[in-house]
Design an enzyme around this catalytic site. Structure first.
Site, PDB file in Angstrom:
ATOM      1  N   HIS A   1      73.591  49.252   5.793  1.00 56.48           N
ATOM      2  CA  HIS A   1      72.249  48.712   6.061  1.00 56.48           C
ATOM      3  C   HIS A   1      71.908  47.762   4.924  1.00 56.48           C
ATOM      4  O   HIS A   1      71.562  48.186   3.824  1.00 56.48           O
ATOM      5  CB  HIS A   1      71.218  49.842   6.125  1.00 56.48           C
ATOM      6  CG  HIS A   1      69.832  49.368   6.463  1.00 56.48           C
ATOM      7  ND1 HIS A   1      68.961  50.130   7.198  1.00 56.48           N
ATOM      8  CD2 HIS A   1      69.159  48.231   6.176  1.00 56.48           C
ATOM      9  CE1 HIS A   1      67.811  49.492   7.346  1.00 56.48           C
ATOM     10  NE2 HIS A   1      67.915  48.326   6.726  1.00 56.48           N
TER      11      HIS A   1
ATOM     12  N   HIS B   1      70.079  43.821   3.769  1.00 56.53           N
ATOM     13  CA  HIS B   1      69.345  42.577   4.008  1.00 56.53           C
ATOM     14  C   HIS B   1      69.887  41.496   3.078  1.00 56.53           C
ATOM     15  O   HIS B   1      69.897  41.666   1.857  1.00 56.53           O
ATOM     16  CB  HIS B   1      67.850  42.775   3.745  1.00 56.53           C
ATOM     17  CG  HIS B   1      67.196  43.740   4.677  1.00 56.53           C
ATOM     18  ND1 HIS B   1      66.673  43.367   5.898  1.00 56.53           N
ATOM     19  CD2 HIS B   1      67.000  45.079   4.566  1.00 56.53           C
ATOM     20  CE1 HIS B   1      66.173  44.427   6.499  1.00 56.53           C
ATOM     21  NE2 HIS B   1      66.356  45.484   5.719  1.00 56.53           N
ATOM     22  N   LEU B   2      70.309  40.399   3.661  1.00 58.68           N
ATOM     23  CA  LEU B   2      70.805  39.272   2.873  1.00 58.68           C
ATOM     24  C   LEU B   2      69.897  38.051   2.949  1.00 58.68           C
ATOM     25  O   LEU B   2      70.102  37.092   2.208  1.00 58.68           O
ATOM     26  CB  LEU B   2      72.210  38.876   3.337  1.00 58.68           C
ATOM     27  CG  LEU B   2      73.336  39.839   2.989  1.00 58.68           C
ATOM     28  CD1 LEU B   2      74.649  39.376   3.597  1.00 58.68           C
ATOM     29  CD2 LEU B   2      73.483  39.990   1.474  1.00 58.68           C
ATOM     30  N   ARG B   3      68.922  38.080   3.866  1.00 55.51           N
ATOM     31  CA  ARG B   3      68.056  36.920   4.087  1.00 55.51           C
ATOM     32  C   ARG B   3      68.900  35.701   4.482  1.00 55.51           C
ATOM     33  O   ARG B   3      69.922  35.835   5.139  1.00 55.51           O
ATOM     34  CB  ARG B   3      67.193  36.629   2.860  1.00 55.51           C
ATOM     35  CG  ARG B   3      66.463  37.840   2.281  1.00 55.51           C
ATOM     36  CD  ARG B   3      65.594  38.568   3.254  1.00 55.51           C
ATOM     37  NE  ARG B   3      64.831  39.623   2.574  1.00 55.51           N
ATOM     38  CZ  ARG B   3      64.351  40.695   3.174  1.00 55.51           C
ATOM     39  NH1 ARG B   3      64.572  40.883   4.461  1.00 55.51           N
ATOM     40  NH2 ARG B   3      63.659  41.583   2.501  1.00 55.51           N
TER      41      ARG B   3
ATOM     42  N   ASN C   1      66.719  40.679  10.932  1.00 56.85           N
ATOM     43  CA  ASN C   1      65.295  40.325  10.961  1.00 56.85           C
ATOM     44  C   ASN C   1      64.993  39.072  10.140  1.00 56.85           C
ATOM     45  O   ASN C   1      64.192  39.079   9.215  1.00 56.85           O
ATOM     46  CB  ASN C   1      64.422  41.500  10.506  1.00 56.85           C
ATOM     47  CG  ASN C   1      64.743  41.984   9.105  1.00 56.85           C
ATOM     48  OD1 ASN C   1      65.878  41.869   8.633  1.00 56.85           O
ATOM     49  ND2 ASN C   1      63.747  42.535   8.426  1.00 56.85           N
TER      50      ASN C   1
ATOM     51  N   LYS D   1      69.866  46.449  16.449  1.00 54.28           N
ATOM     52  CA  LYS D   1      68.798  47.000  15.621  1.00 54.28           C
ATOM     53  C   LYS D   1      67.494  47.101  16.401  1.00 54.28           C
ATOM     54  O   LYS D   1      67.027  46.123  16.980  1.00 54.28           O
ATOM     55  CB  LYS D   1      68.583  46.132  14.376  1.00 54.28           C
ATOM     56  CG  LYS D   1      67.481  46.620  13.441  1.00 54.28           C
ATOM     57  CD  LYS D   1      67.802  48.005  12.868  1.00 54.28           C
ATOM     58  CE  LYS D   1      66.676  48.506  11.967  1.00 54.28           C
ATOM     59  NZ  LYS D   1      66.757  47.965  10.605  1.00 54.28           N
TER      60      LYS D   1
ATOM     61  N   HIS E   1      64.981  51.715  13.135  1.00 56.81           N
ATOM     62  CA  HIS E   1      63.932  51.874  12.129  1.00 56.81           C
ATOM     63  C   HIS E   1      62.963  52.900  12.697  1.00 56.81           C
ATOM     64  O   HIS E   1      62.161  52.593  13.575  1.00 56.81           O
ATOM     65  CB  HIS E   1      63.217  50.545  11.848  1.00 56.81           C
ATOM     66  CG  HIS E   1      62.155  50.658  10.793  1.00 56.81           C
ATOM     67  ND1 HIS E   1      62.300  50.105   9.541  1.00 56.81           N
ATOM     68  CD2 HIS E   1      60.951  51.288  10.791  1.00 56.81           C
ATOM     69  CE1 HIS E   1      61.219  50.385   8.819  1.00 56.81           C
ATOM     70  NE2 HIS E   1      60.394  51.096   9.558  1.00 56.81           N
TER      71      HIS E   1
ATOM     72  N   HIS F   1      67.725  54.686   7.016  1.00 54.03           N
ATOM     73  CA  HIS F   1      66.886  54.985   5.847  1.00 54.03           C
ATOM     74  C   HIS F   1      65.941  56.170   6.080  1.00 54.03           C
ATOM     75  O   HIS F   1      64.728  56.040   5.958  1.00 54.03           O
ATOM     76  CB  HIS F   1      66.122  53.757   5.369  1.00 54.03           C
ATOM     77  CG  HIS F   1      65.433  52.947   6.433  1.00 54.03           C
ATOM     78  ND1 HIS F   1      64.685  53.507   7.453  1.00 54.03           N
ATOM     79  CD2 HIS F   1      65.359  51.601   6.611  1.00 54.03           C
ATOM     80  CE1 HIS F   1      64.181  52.553   8.205  1.00 54.03           C
ATOM     81  NE2 HIS F   1      64.584  51.391   7.712  1.00 54.03           N
TER      82      HIS F   1
ATOM     83  N   LEU G   1      59.492  50.379   2.886  1.00 49.95           N
ATOM     84  CA  LEU G   1      59.237  50.976   4.194  1.00 49.95           C
ATOM     85  C   LEU G   1      60.558  51.407   4.796  1.00 49.95           C
ATOM     86  O   LEU G   1      61.497  50.592   4.849  1.00 49.95           O
ATOM     87  CB  LEU G   1      58.527  49.971   5.124  1.00 49.95           C
ATOM     88  CG  LEU G   1      57.062  49.717   4.802  1.00 49.95           C
ATOM     89  CD1 LEU G   1      56.512  48.604   5.692  1.00 49.95           C
ATOM     90  CD2 LEU G   1      56.222  50.982   4.960  1.00 49.95           C
TER      91      LEU G   1
ATOM     92  N   ASP H   1      69.699  49.568   2.367  1.00 44.77           N
ATOM     93  CA  ASP H   1      68.473  48.858   2.724  1.00 44.77           C
ATOM     94  C   ASP H   1      68.032  47.965   1.565  1.00 44.77           C
ATOM     95  O   ASP H   1      66.843  47.720   1.368  1.00 44.77           O
ATOM     96  CB  ASP H   1      67.355  49.835   3.112  1.00 44.77           C
ATOM     97  CG  ASP H   1      66.172  49.150   3.788  1.00 44.77           C
ATOM     98  OD1 ASP H   1      66.346  48.021   4.279  1.00 44.77           O
ATOM     99  OD2 ASP H   1      65.067  49.748   3.798  1.00 44.77           O
TER     100      ASP H   1
ATOM    101  N   HIS I   1      63.043  40.501  -2.268  1.00 46.21           N
ATOM    102  CA  HIS I   1      61.807  39.722  -2.176  1.00 46.21           C
ATOM    103  C   HIS I   1      61.545  39.143  -3.558  1.00 46.21           C
ATOM    104  O   HIS I   1      61.795  39.799  -4.573  1.00 46.21           O
ATOM    105  CB  HIS I   1      60.610  40.600  -1.776  1.00 46.21           C
ATOM    106  CG  HIS I   1      60.681  41.172  -0.403  1.00 46.21           C
ATOM    107  ND1 HIS I   1      60.475  40.420   0.727  1.00 46.21           N
ATOM    108  CD2 HIS I   1      60.923  42.446   0.018  1.00 46.21           C
ATOM    109  CE1 HIS I   1      60.587  41.211   1.800  1.00 46.21           C
ATOM    110  NE2 HIS I   1      60.859  42.430   1.391  1.00 46.21           N
TER     111      HIS I   1
ATOM    112  N   ALA J   1      57.366  44.861   1.340  1.00 48.01           N
ATOM    113  CA  ALA J   1      58.026  46.160   1.169  1.00 48.01           C
ATOM    114  C   ALA J   1      59.517  45.955   0.996  1.00 48.01           C
ATOM    115  O   ALA J   1      60.137  45.192   1.740  1.00 48.01           O
ATOM    116  CB  ALA J   1      57.756  47.046   2.386  1.00 48.01           C
TER     117      ALA J   1
END
Length: 350
Positions: A13, A15-17, A41, A99, A136, A174, A219, A247, A251, A263
């Site tokens: 899980h 996030h790489l943006r 996302n 997802k 999620h 998560h 979150l 996760d 940011h 978050a």
């Protein structure tokens, strides 16, 4: 024990943006991890096979030189998801999961699902082809306390979905509660759960006691200490229901420190050191490989990585406080404890 060699881990899980942020944070994961399930996302979200292929290409272009890191792509489930497109993407190995974000549950989830009856046909097709659904697991109703949203989701959404679609393979992402750990443990071969690095370390006091600490806000939000202890027990048990999904969510500090801040905790940089510390505290270093490197591939029906990673124990290791990006600094998660375990570079072939 002062040295531990394990199969190279995966992150189930991540996030790489995109864009400059992707280029800045990807090396932090690629340094230690062989593969990662990539969250879809973005804005706009990754909803079609074409979107996934193009995003994968951008990730591959951003990889450090000589890196063998493999992004495992996912699609973002919407009420308009095209079943034929999804099945075609799965059949060619382009995507490895779908997802589910309840609409409004977390960062960039506005396109998520509000009416679960509208995705029933998609879920039935996923069950037919064995494609996992990554969930999620929080309800978004304003009358449900934020600390109860995971437990309510299990009872009112997840369990009904699994009963309505027998054979659907589900990853509870998560998890943050004892209820989540208990449900995953009892769910059989079609159910598993990821646990993040930060939820093994922090409880809600870390966010709120002595002043609000935005860099610990995530979150699902961290819960009471009893729930953190339940997560630690699950992760260090060796039970194949549980595996690592960091996760890790970058940011910029500017966005974390807003009056309505974002978050997410960015843990890609120091996750393996933190996990070794947590597992050693539980006298469970012999279970670390199962959690980070073996249970996840088994659930996703993939072979473990062939490379090996060695951790050594010594004087406390330090990590950078921030990762610089073109948009601004990203704060690296601070576990508030000395980290004596470090990854001995390089990753070695078997």
């Amino acid at each position: 024990m002062t040295s531990l060699t394990i199969t190279q881990p995966d992150d189930w899980h991540l996030h790489l943006r995109d864009g400059d942020m992707l280029k800045a944070v990807l090396p932090e994961t690629a340094r230690h991890f062989g593969r990662a399930i990539i969250m879809p996302n973005l804005i706009p979200p990754v909803v079609t096979a074409k979107d996934a292929a193009e995003y994968r290409d951008r990730i591959m272009s951003a990889k450090p030189d000589n890196s063998k890191f493999q992004p495992l792509m996912t699609l973002y489930l919407t009420e308009d998801t095209d079943v034929k497109d999804l099945r075609a993407a799965a059949e060619i190995g382009l995507i490895h999961a779908v997802k589910l974000y309840p609409a409004g549950a977390t960062t960039n989830s506005a396109s998520g699902v509000a009416d679960f009856s509208k995705v029933q046909r998609v879920l039935e097709n996923m069950a037919q082809i064995g494609l996992p659904l990554c969930v999620h697991g929080e309800v978004t109703s304003p009358d449900v306390d934020i600390f109860d949203r995971e437990a309510v989701f299990i009872d009112t959404v997840l369990d009904p979905i699994r009963r309505a679609v027998p054979g659907l393979r589900v990853v509870m992402e998560h998890i943050t509660t004892k209820q989540g750990a208990d449900y995953a443990r009892e769910g059989g071969d079609t159910l598993a759960a990821t646990i993040t690095t930060h939820h093994l370390v922090i409880n809600r006091n870390h966010i709120l006691a002595g002043g609000i600490k935005p860099h610990y806000y995530c979150l699902p939000v961290a819960k009471r200490e009893e729930h953190r202890q339940a997560l630690v027990a699950a992760a260090t048990s060796g039970d194949n229901s549980f595996f690592l999904g960091t996760d890790s969510a970058p940011h910029t500090d500017a966005n974390k420190l807003l009056p309505c801040g974002c978050a997410g905790c960015f843990t890609a940089t120091n996750t393996m050191s933190i996990l070794a510390e947590v597992f050693e505290q539980q006298n469970a270093l012999d279970k670390l490989e199962r959690f980070t490197s073996l249970n996840g591939p088994a659930f996703y029906k993939m072979a473990p990585n062939t490379a090996k990673l060695t951790l050594t124990k010594g004087d406390p290791v330090t990590y950078p406080d921030h990762i610089a990006t073109a948009q601004g600094d990203v704060t690296v998660f601070d576990p508030q404890m000395p980290l004596h375990w470090r990854v001995s570079d390089p990753i070695t072939a078997s």
